[in-house]
Design a protein around this motif. Sequence first.
Motif, short mmCIF file in Angstrom:
data_model
loop_
_atom_site.label_atom_id
_atom_site.label_comp_id
_atom_site.label_asym_id
_atom_site.label_seq_id
_atom_site.Cartn_x
_atom_site.Cartn_y
_atom_site.Cartn_z
N VAL A 215 -32.20 -20.68 46.18
CA VAL A 215 -32.19 -19.32 45.66
C VAL A 215 -30.62 -18.49 46.35
N GLU A 216 -29.80 -18.51 45.47
CA GLU A 216 -28.56 -18.03 45.02
C GLU A 216 -28.44 -16.09 45.07
N THR A 217 -28.59 -15.58 45.26
CA THR A 217 -29.26 -14.71 45.69
C THR A 217 -28.01 -13.40 44.77
N VAL A 218 -28.83 -12.60 43.80
CA VAL A 218 -27.83 -12.18 42.40
C VAL A 218 -28.69 -10.50 42.91
N ARG A 219 -28.29 -10.03 41.73
CA ARG A 219 -28.23 -8.26 41.79
C ARG A 219 -28.91 -8.03 40.17
N ALA A 220 -29.55 -6.79 41.05
CA ALA A 220 -30.68 -6.24 39.10
C ALA A 220 -29.92 -5.46 38.73
N THR A 221 -28.92 -5.45 39.03
CA THR A 221 -27.37 -3.59 38.35
C THR A 221 -26.69 -4.51 38.52
N ASP A 222 -26.10 -4.41 37.23
CA ASP A 222 -24.49 -4.10 37.34
C ASP A 222 -23.47 -3.20 37.57
N LYS A 223 -22.62 -3.32 38.25
CA LYS A 223 -21.34 -3.06 39.03
C LYS A 223 -20.23 -1.74 38.19
N ARG A 224 -20.90 -2.60 37.09
CA ARG A 224 -20.13 -1.40 36.05
C ARG A 224 -20.57 -0.41 35.16
N TRP A 225 -21.93 -0.22 35.79
CA TRP A 225 -23.33 0.58 35.38
C TRP A 225 -22.50 2.32 35.95
N ASN A 226 -21.86 1.92 37.51
CA ASN A 226 -21.94 2.81 37.91
C ASN A 226 -20.36 3.49 37.62
N ASP A 227 -21.18 5.22 38.27
CA ASP A 227 -19.84 6.33 37.68
C ASP A 227 -18.72 6.26 38.58
N ARG A 228 -18.71 5.24 40.07
CA ARG A 228 -17.86 5.40 40.85
C ARG A 228 -17.48 3.85 41.41
N ALA A 229 -16.27 3.60 41.99
CA ALA A 229 -17.12 1.79 42.79
C ALA A 229 -17.25 2.65 43.80
N GLY A 230 -18.39 1.40 43.72
CA GLY A 230 -18.96 1.78 45.66
C GLY A 230 -20.67 1.90 45.77
N ASP A 231 -20.67 2.46 44.39
CA ASP A 231 -22.13 3.38 44.16
C ASP A 231 -22.96 2.26 43.98
N VAL A 232 -23.90 2.79 44.64
CA VAL A 232 -25.98 1.81 44.61
C VAL A 232 -26.24 2.50 43.39
N LEU A 233 -27.28 1.94 42.64
CA LEU A 233 -28.22 2.46 41.61
C LEU A 233 -29.42 1.53 41.66
N PRO A 234 -30.38 2.46 41.70
CA PRO A 234 -31.17 1.76 41.56
C PRO A 234 -31.93 0.68 41.15
N GLN A 235 -32.16 0.18 40.53
CA GLN A 235 -33.03 -1.53 40.00
C GLN A 235 -33.76 -0.55 38.54
N PRO A 236 -33.73 -1.65 37.38
CA PRO A 236 -34.15 -1.10 36.69
C PRO A 236 -35.84 -0.99 36.82
N LEU A 237 -36.46 -2.11 37.95
CA LEU A 237 -37.52 -2.79 37.26
C LEU A 237 -37.43 -3.14 39.11
N PRO A 238 -38.88 -3.50 40.31
CA PRO A 238 -38.46 -4.03 41.12
C PRO A 238 -38.56 -5.38 41.07
N THR A 239 -37.48 -6.13 41.69
CA THR A 239 -37.23 -7.23 40.82
C THR A 239 -36.66 -7.88 42.27
N VAL A 240 -37.38 -9.44 42.55
CA VAL A 240 -37.44 -10.30 43.05
C VAL A 240 -37.45 -11.89 42.68
N GLN A 241 -36.55 -13.04 43.23
CA GLN A 241 -36.26 -13.95 42.70
C GLN A 241 -37.33 -15.22 43.31
N THR A 242 -37.36 -16.23 42.49
CA THR A 242 -37.67 -17.69 43.28
C THR A 242 -36.72 -18.52 43.03
N ASN A 243 -37.30 -20.40 43.25
CA ASN A 243 -36.61 -21.27 43.22
C ASN A 243 -36.87 -22.14 41.99
N ARG A 244 -36.62 -22.79 41.32
CA ARG A 244 -36.96 -22.89 40.52
C ARG A 244 -38.15 -24.06 39.77
#
Length: 463
Positions: free
Chosen positions: A171-200
């Motif tokens: 599993v390659e860890t990815v993000r549930a948010t897009d850094k372009r949504w941030n008001d400024r660089a480096g901000d941390v935004l809440p996930q749209p909904l709790p998200t986990v990952q699993t293998n194929r």
Amino acid sequence: MTSNPDWQTIDKRLMGEAFVGSRLDEHLYEICERIGPRWAGTPGDEEAGRYIKTLFEEFGLSAPRFEEFELKAWDYSVCEGRIVEDDTPVSLVPMIHCPPVGLNAPLVDVGFGMPHEIESCSDSLPGSIAVVENADEPFSDQVPLPDRLRALAAAGCVAAIAVEPTAGGHVETVRATDKRWNDRAGDVLPQPLPTVQTNREDGVRLRRASGRTFALRVESWSFTAPCNNTVADLPGTKWPGESLVLGAHQDTYMGSPGAVDDGSGLVVLLETVRLLTAAQTELGVSPGMSIRFCTWSGEEQNHQGSAAYVREHYGPEPEPRFVVNLDELSAGPMKGVVLQFPHLRGLVQRTLDDLDEGLKCHVMPMLDHTNDGFSFARSAIPYAILWRWRFVGRHPESNFRAEPWDTVDKVRTRELKEYAGFLSRFLLRLSHVPPADWPPNPETVEGVEARLRREIGAVARTM
């Protein structure tokens, strides 16, 4: 250094030393095997910073230092789930900054989570856990996964499980948010909904279980912690107030030794320092402009280290003429240089032509939010990455980023020697271009932000 450098002699010295005197393996072993995982703010990250600072001191750089910033950190202790009806456990990994959650809810297979798929099962989505493919739907306009997760949240899903498209249980860890949504660089935004990952492979089981109940439990927490970038300078002898920046990130994902991402970029930065300081000592060759070397922490947590660095330095200090950010170098061979903004294309291409290696300069068609250079781009500071594997040429064995298998055996040391030799020659030449010969920077923060807003939801990533 004379006003007319003997570049041929300098090139022979730098390339020869890059190959014959290399310390790449030494640094890779120390950082990726002995120290190991370097999740920002943890003891491993701190120890890597101390190692880097010690080397900056050994190589004779000016003012090696830690620069502290406050990290918006995250950690977890439990991430587990099972299909309730037959008590079948499923392997799960939380996405970074996943909130704590404990619930039982029906599974719904939403395919890729594209608009037409969400519409077709909309009646089943409220109160459900969506099983969504972490890949782009073939033959369709790309919709980034974070946007699809937003749509699933809006449709009433209470959580999502993203399925890794690559086989083999990883599993390659990815993000549930897009850094372009941030008001400024480096901000941390809440996930749209709790998200986990699993293998194929477990994803196949979950799709077959659509309609059954899934028990999901994540124990996680967010907090702030002190963290450090590591910074030092090689002063210029002609225009010391002007600067170039070479950066790479020192942190990794949780549990990953980070040999490719970004041990490869980090050790090449260290080798470039060694080559340039040795050339100064042994050949009397110094940069014209100052060169600053920075290793960032917090890259894997929304570029927080580089964003803090930009806010701290630029305004009080003149902006650098040019920034080169190194990330995942060992994923493929070098093919050229890619600029975020186009105004330096002619200057960079002429410099590449002078190196006589057939390398080309290109310009990104979008604001690239995938590496620490994005922190500089949002301040309208010109930056570049090395074109190494996008589109063509990625080494198959390097495709284990963001997981425990990103180990030293995935790194091709010979290619890293080439990168270090190239960067030392490239930066040294650029540092001797008189400030008056650099094209003026037409970019503005306001223009960059306006472009960013236009691109969100309209421009898919190609780099």
